[in-house]
Design a protein around this motif. Structure first.
Motif, mmCIF file in Angstrom:
data_model
loop_
_atom_site.group_PDB
_atom_site.id
_atom_site.type_symbol
_atom_site.label_atom_id
_atom_site.label_comp_id
_atom_site.label_asym_id
_atom_site.label_seq_id
_atom_site.Cartn_x
_atom_site.Cartn_y
_atom_site.Cartn_z
ATOM 1 N N ASP A 185 0.824 -1.223 0.000
ATOM 2 C CA ASP A 185 0.000 0.000 0.000
ATOM 3 C C ASP A 185 0.855 1.268 0.000
ATOM 4 O OD1 ASP A 185 0.947 -0.638 2.491
ATOM 5 O OD2 ASP A 185 -0.741 0.237 3.573
ATOM 6 N N LYS A 186 2.165 1.123 0.147
ATOM 7 C CA LYS A 186 3.026 2.315 0.208
ATOM 8 C C LYS A 186 3.789 2.527 -1.089
ATOM 9 C CE LYS A 186 3.965 1.612 5.118
ATOM 10 N NZ LYS A 186 3.681 0.159 5.185
ATOM 11 N N VAL A 187 3.815 1.510 -1.958
ATOM 12 C CA VAL A 187 4.651 1.595 -3.145
ATOM 13 C C VAL A 187 3.823 1.294 -4.401
ATOM 14 C CG1 VAL A 187 5.446 -0.815 -3.148
ATOM 15 C CG2 VAL A 187 6.971 0.936 -3.963
ATOM 16 N N LYS A 188 4.061 2.082 -5.450
ATOM 17 C CA LYS A 188 3.432 1.779 -6.738
ATOM 18 C C LYS A 188 4.363 0.835 -7.491
ATOM 19 C CE LYS A 188 0.068 4.905 -6.530
ATOM 20 N NZ LYS A 188 -1.315 4.469 -6.287
ATOM 21 N N ILE A 189 3.783 -0.054 -8.278
ATOM 22 C CA ILE A 189 4.616 -0.959 -9.082
ATOM 23 C C ILE A 189 4.295 -0.733 -10.554
ATOM 24 C CG2 ILE A 189 5.208 -3.366 -9.573
ATOM 25 C CD1 ILE A 189 4.657 -3.984 -6.619
ATOM 26 N N MET A 190 5.332 -0.322 -11.299
ATOM 27 C CA MET A 190 5.166 -0.059 -12.738
ATOM 28 C C MET A 190 5.912 -1.126 -13.531
ATOM 29 S SD MET A 190 5.647 4.071 -12.899
ATOM 30 C CE MET A 190 5.618 4.045 -14.685
ATOM 31 N N VAL A 191 5.306 -1.561 -14.632
ATOM 32 C CA VAL A 191 5.943 -2.611 -15.443
ATOM 33 C C VAL A 191 5.970 -2.206 -16.912
ATOM 34 C CG1 VAL A 191 5.305 -4.482 -13.873
ATOM 35 C CG2 VAL A 191 3.738 -3.858 -15.718
ATOM 36 N N GLY A 192 6.943 -2.755 -17.639
ATOM 37 C CA GLY A 192 7.039 -2.484 -19.067
ATOM 38 C C GLY A 192 8.077 -3.366 -19.719
ATOM 39 N N GLY A 193 8.209 -3.212 -21.031
ATOM 40 C CA GLY A 193 9.109 -4.058 -21.817
ATOM 41 C C GLY A 193 8.318 -4.674 -22.951
ATOM 42 N N ALA A 194 9.027 -5.071 -24.019
ATOM 43 C CA ALA A 194 8.357 -5.485 -25.258
ATOM 44 C C ALA A 194 7.220 -6.507 -25.098
ATOM 45 C CB ALA A 194 9.405 -5.974 -26.247
ATOM 46 N N PRO A 195 7.374 -7.585 -24.293
ATOM 47 C CA PRO A 195 6.280 -8.571 -24.255
ATOM 48 C C PRO A 195 5.149 -8.208 -23.285
ATOM 49 C CG PRO A 195 8.125 -9.355 -22.940
ATOM 50 C CD PRO A 195 8.526 -8.019 -23.482
ATOM 51 N N VAL A 196 5.328 -7.139 -22.530
ATOM 52 C CA VAL A 196 4.359 -6.786 -21.467
ATOM 53 C C VAL A 196 3.196 -5.998 -22.074
ATOM 54 C CG1 VAL A 196 4.110 -5.621 -19.233
ATOM 55 C CG2 VAL A 196 6.272 -6.713 -19.830
ATOM 56 N N THR A 197 1.989 -6.262 -21.572
ATOM 57 C CA THR A 197 0.800 -5.544 -22.051
ATOM 58 C C THR A 197 0.022 -5.003 -20.851
ATOM 59 O OG1 THR A 197 -0.545 -7.538 -21.882
ATOM 60 C CG2 THR A 197 0.505 -7.108 -24.036
ATOM 61 N N ASP A 198 -0.936 -4.154 -21.182
ATOM 62 C CA ASP A 198 -1.773 -3.581 -20.136
ATOM 63 C C ASP A 198 -2.559 -4.687 -19.419
ATOM 64 O OD1 ASP A 198 -2.661 -1.323 -18.733
ATOM 65 O OD2 ASP A 198 -4.553 -1.358 -19.852
ATOM 66 N N SER A 199 -3.090 -5.627 -20.185
ATOM 67 C CA SER A 199 -3.899 -6.670 -19.538
ATOM 68 C C SER A 199 -3.019 -7.576 -18.669
ATOM 69 C CB SER A 199 -4.704 -7.478 -20.560
ATOM 70 O OG SER A 199 -3.829 -8.145 -21.405
ATOM 71 N N PHE A 200 -1.780 -7.814 -19.109
ATOM 72 C CA PHE A 200 -0.861 -8.601 -18.263
ATOM 73 C C PHE A 200 -0.610 -7.858 -16.947
ATOM 74 C CE2 PHE A 200 3.479 -9.338 -16.716
ATOM 75 C CZ PHE A 200 3.406 -10.703 -16.450
ATOM 76 N N ALA A 201 -0.352 -6.547 -17.064
ATOM 77 C CA ALA A 201 -0.079 -5.746 -15.855
ATOM 78 C C ALA A 201 -1.257 -5.833 -14.889
ATOM 79 C CB ALA A 201 0.188 -4.288 -16.251
ATOM 80 N N LYS A 202 -2.473 -5.736 -15.436
ATOM 81 C CA LYS A 202 -3.668 -5.816 -14.568
ATOM 82 C C LYS A 202 -3.752 -7.208 -13.939
ATOM 83 C CE LYS A 202 -6.579 -2.185 -16.428
ATOM 84 N NZ LYS A 202 -6.170 -1.781 -17.792
ATOM 85 N N SER A 203 -3.448 -8.235 -14.731
ATOM 86 C CA SER A 203 -3.615 -9.610 -14.228
ATOM 87 C C SER A 203 -2.678 -9.913 -13.056
ATOM 88 C CB SER A 203 -3.398 -10.626 -15.354
ATOM 89 O OG SER A 203 -2.008 -10.745 -15.631
ATOM 90 N N ILE A 204 -1.532 -9.230 -12.990
ATOM 91 C CA ILE A 204 -0.613 -9.500 -11.865
ATOM 92 C C ILE A 204 -0.784 -8.486 -10.729
ATOM 93 C CG2 ILE A 204 1.152 -10.665 -13.287
ATOM 94 C CD1 ILE A 204 2.800 -7.990 -13.073
ATOM 95 N N GLY A 205 -1.680 -7.515 -10.930
ATOM 96 C CA GLY A 205 -1.939 -6.535 -9.866
ATOM 97 C C GLY A 205 -0.933 -5.397 -9.811
ATOM 98 N N ALA A 206 -0.245 -5.122 -10.945
ATOM 99 C CA ALA A 206 0.659 -3.958 -10.994
ATOM 100 C C ALA A 206 -0.177 -2.679 -11.086
ATOM 101 C CB ALA A 206 1.599 -4.073 -12.188
#
Ligand code: B1M
Length: 209
Positions: free
Chosen positions: A169-190
């Motif tokens: 709850d204190k840290v935001k987690i941002m993800v990216g890179g060629a194979p990463v997508t918005d739906s993947f990010a949502k699915s892992i809770g980023a």
């Protein structure tokens, strides 16, 4: 001195000119904060926009970032003296098992261009290292990059580790890179997926605001 001159030399990647102009501006009594905001950061913002619009490419961004670093080297001691603090702190790395770092370095440079302090953990970074660093160094954001379909799942482990360690709850987690997508990010809770370095820096600056 007109701060546009610094901004333009930075966009053109002229590191020596940027360094000389920053020194000249300081000698003329311009405040370090003005040089930072209206010269260096304004130049890097324009580089970010052009990169996002495909008007310039990776090599141009890298030389502009180098020019910014040369300017920052001159400015940093003066900014510290005047108590100018970075607007936020993030840690960034390429996830465990993955050695690709060109995109991660671009994201780092763009974030520094937004005035954020960036702790660079390098490549092959374990979930434990991301989370321990965020905890120990009070980072507001953990930034994970992955270029391999076989390593992107490590990002989910980073989210789980942050939960286990009680900092989710204190840290935001941002993800990216060629194979990463918005739906993947949502699915892992980023908290955010961004497709490129410029938008990653924009979102990070918003999170820290
Ligand atoms: Co590798 N590699 N590679 N490689 N490599 C890819 C990724 C690959 C797609 C090539 C291919 O097969 N077509 C493929 C992955 C396939 C897959 O997983 N589906 C691949 C492979 C298979 C491998 C090896 C396994 C090859 C082997 O050994 N058999 C091996 C793995 C090693 C490892 O990591 N354990 C490997 C090794 C290497 C090199 C060491 C030779 C070298 C890396 C050098 C380095 O990074 N220092 C390399 C390179 C250069 C590539 C390609 C050619 C280019 C990657 C790159 O730097 N792109 C790549 C193929 C390709 O993409 N055309 C490929 C430029 C960079 C600016 O883009 O990193 O996507 P990118 O970053 C972008 C965005 O994604 C975003 O911002 C950046 C720009 O705006 N972004 C973020 C990135 N991180 C972000 C984080 C964010 C937000 C945005 O928020 C936190």
């Amino acid at each position: 001195m007109d701060m546009q001159a610094i901004s333009q030399k930075l966009q053109a990647g002229k590191a020596k000119d940027v360094k000389a102009l920053v020194q000249q501006a300081l000698d003329e009594g311009v405040s370090p904060q003005v040089i930072l905001n209206e010269g260096l950061l304004s130049g890097m913002d324009k580089v970010g926009e052009k990169f996002k619009n495909n008007e310039i490419f990776v090599p141009e961004v890298l030389v502009a970032a180098r020019a910014m670093n040369w300017g920052l080297d001159i400015l940093r001691p003066r900014l510290a003296e005047e108590g100018v603090k970075a607007s936020g702190k993030v840690c960034i790395g390429t996830v465990q098992g993955d050695l690709h770092d060109i995109g991660k370095n671009l994201v780092k440079m763009m974030m520094e261009g937004k005035g954020l302090e960036v702790v660079d953990l390098g490549t092959d970074v374990s979930p434990e290292t991301f989370v321990r660093t965020a905890k120990e160094q009070n980072c507001q954001i953990i930034c994970c990059s992955a270029l391999l379909t076989t390593t992107m799942d490590v990002m989910g482990e980073v989210v789980k580790e942050a939960e286990r360690e009680g900092i989710r709850d204190k840290v935001k987690i941002m993800v990216g890179g060629a194979p990463v997508t918005d739906s993947f990010a949502k699915s892992i809770g980023a908290d955010a997926y961004t497709p490129d370095a410029a938008s990653a820096a924009e979102v990070a600056a918003r999170f820290c605001a």
